[in-house]
Motif scaffolding. Structure first.
Motif, PDB file in Angstrom:
ATOM      1  N   THR A 288      33.758  40.454  47.248  1.00 53.92           N
ATOM      2  CA  THR A 288      34.963  39.878  46.647  1.00 53.92           C
ATOM      3  C   THR A 288      35.507  38.733  47.488  1.00 53.92           C
ATOM      4  O   THR A 288      35.696  38.864  48.689  1.00 53.92           O
ATOM      5  N   VAL A 289      35.759  37.609  46.813  1.00 57.45           N
ATOM      6  CA  VAL A 289      36.422  36.453  47.418  1.00 57.45           C
ATOM      7  C   VAL A 289      37.777  36.332  46.740  1.00 57.45           C
ATOM      8  O   VAL A 289      37.856  36.286  45.515  1.00 57.45           O
ATOM      9  N   LYS A 290      38.827  36.296  47.537  1.00 56.06           N
ATOM     10  CA  LYS A 290      40.187  36.213  47.003  1.00 56.06           C
ATOM     11  C   LYS A 290      40.788  34.866  47.374  1.00 56.06           C
ATOM     12  O   LYS A 290      40.689  34.436  48.520  1.00 56.06           O
TER      13      LYS A 290
ATOM     14  N   GLU B 251      44.416  32.579  47.038  1.00 57.11           N
ATOM     15  CA  GLU B 251      45.849  32.614  46.743  1.00 57.11           C
ATOM     16  C   GLU B 251      46.383  31.187  46.724  1.00 57.11           C
ATOM     17  O   GLU B 251      46.147  30.416  47.646  1.00 57.11           O
TER      18      GLU B 251
ATOM     19  N   SER C 235      47.166  34.550  42.502  1.00 58.47           N
ATOM     20  CA  SER C 235      45.934  34.876  43.214  1.00 58.47           C
ATOM     21  C   SER C 235      44.805  35.107  42.225  1.00 58.47           C
ATOM     22  O   SER C 235      45.023  35.531  41.096  1.00 58.47           O
ATOM     23  N   TYR C 236      43.603  34.800  42.694  1.00 56.31           N
ATOM     24  CA  TYR C 236      42.406  34.872  41.860  1.00 56.31           C
ATOM     25  C   TYR C 236      41.307  35.555  42.666  1.00 56.31           C
ATOM     26  O   TYR C 236      41.248  35.421  43.881  1.00 56.31           O
ATOM     27  N   LYS C 237      40.422  36.263  41.975  1.00 52.92           N
ATOM     28  CA  LYS C 237      39.302  36.927  42.624  1.00 52.92           C
ATOM     29  C   LYS C 237      38.019  36.601  41.885  1.00 52.92           C
ATOM     30  O   LYS C 237      38.016  36.446  40.664  1.00 52.92           O
TER      31      LYS C 237
ATOM     32  N   LYS D  67      33.479  37.424  42.437  1.00 52.58           N
ATOM     33  CA  LYS D  67      32.416  38.085  43.199  1.00 52.58           C
ATOM     34  C   LYS D  67      31.334  37.064  43.547  1.00 52.58           C
ATOM     35  O   LYS D  67      31.070  36.140  42.776  1.00 52.58           O
TER      36      LYS D  67
ATOM     37  N   GLN E  24      40.071  34.083  51.251  1.00 51.13           N
ATOM     38  CA  GLN E  24      39.746  35.253  52.066  1.00 51.13           C
ATOM     39  C   GLN E  24      38.478  35.921  51.562  1.00 51.13           C
ATOM     40  O   GLN E  24      38.282  36.054  50.360  1.00 51.13           O
ATOM     41  N   VAL E  25      37.661  36.367  52.510  1.00 55.29           N
ATOM     42  CA  VAL E  25      36.493  37.180  52.194  1.00 55.29           C
ATOM     43  C   VAL E  25      36.533  38.379  53.121  1.00 55.29           C
ATOM     44  O   VAL E  25      36.743  38.233  54.323  1.00 55.29           O
TER      45      VAL E  25
ATOM     46  N   ASP F 290      34.238  42.006  53.688  1.00 57.98           N
ATOM     47  CA  ASP F 290      33.032  42.716  53.256  1.00 57.98           C
ATOM     48  C   ASP F 290      32.732  43.854  54.217  1.00 57.98           C
ATOM     49  O   ASP F 290      32.618  43.640  55.425  1.00 57.98           O
TER      50      ASP F 290
END
Length: 133
Positions: free
Chosen positions: A54-56, A58, A65-67, A69, A88-89, A91
């Motif tokens: 997941t990469v978020k 903002e 905010s958006y997400k 994969k 942000q990442v 993992d």
């Protein structure tokens, strides 16, 4: 009678003024830019590269905010309006946890490709067993 005509004219004008003609499906088509984020794992951990991380993102100004994969190459794609973003990442790949952060990513005049280095923060080892005597 004069009042009735004014009310009717005002109502008709309001109806036509409230209708807009959007000839496209997406009214933001000309305002969207592509942000491509690639998760870059540290040396020795490239085998952790995988699909589904997941990469978020903002939007710093608006708070949205958006997400997305990542694909099998560690790349996530976003279509965003102009603005300043935080990327942000995070993992948890097996026994290791990786995090990456980029602040103040400015998406103003075109598309951007961002290579985001990830840091290995924690390595979780096997639990220790206590022996009772």
């Amino acid at each position: 009678m004069k009042q009735f005509i004014y009310i009717l004219l005002l109502t008709v004008t309001g109806i036509f003024a409230g209708c807009t003609d959007i000839d496209k499906e997406n009214p933001y088509d000309n305002q969207l830019h592509s942000l491509q984020v690639t998760a870059v794992y540290p040396d020795g951990y490239t085998d952790h590269l995988r699909e589904g991380v997941t990469v978020k993102i903002e939007d710093v100004d608006r708070g949205n905010s958006y997400k997305a994969k990542t694909d099998k190459n560690g790349v996530a794609q976003f279509s965003l309006t102009k603005g300043i973003y935080r990327v942000q990442v995070s993992d948890k790949g097996g026994k290791d946890i990786f995090n990456g952060l980029a602040d103040n990513v400015k998406l103003t005049s075109g598309d951007i490709s961002l290579n985001l280095p990830l840091l290995s923060l924690i390595h979780i080892s096997e639990p220790t067993r206590l022996l009772s005597i």
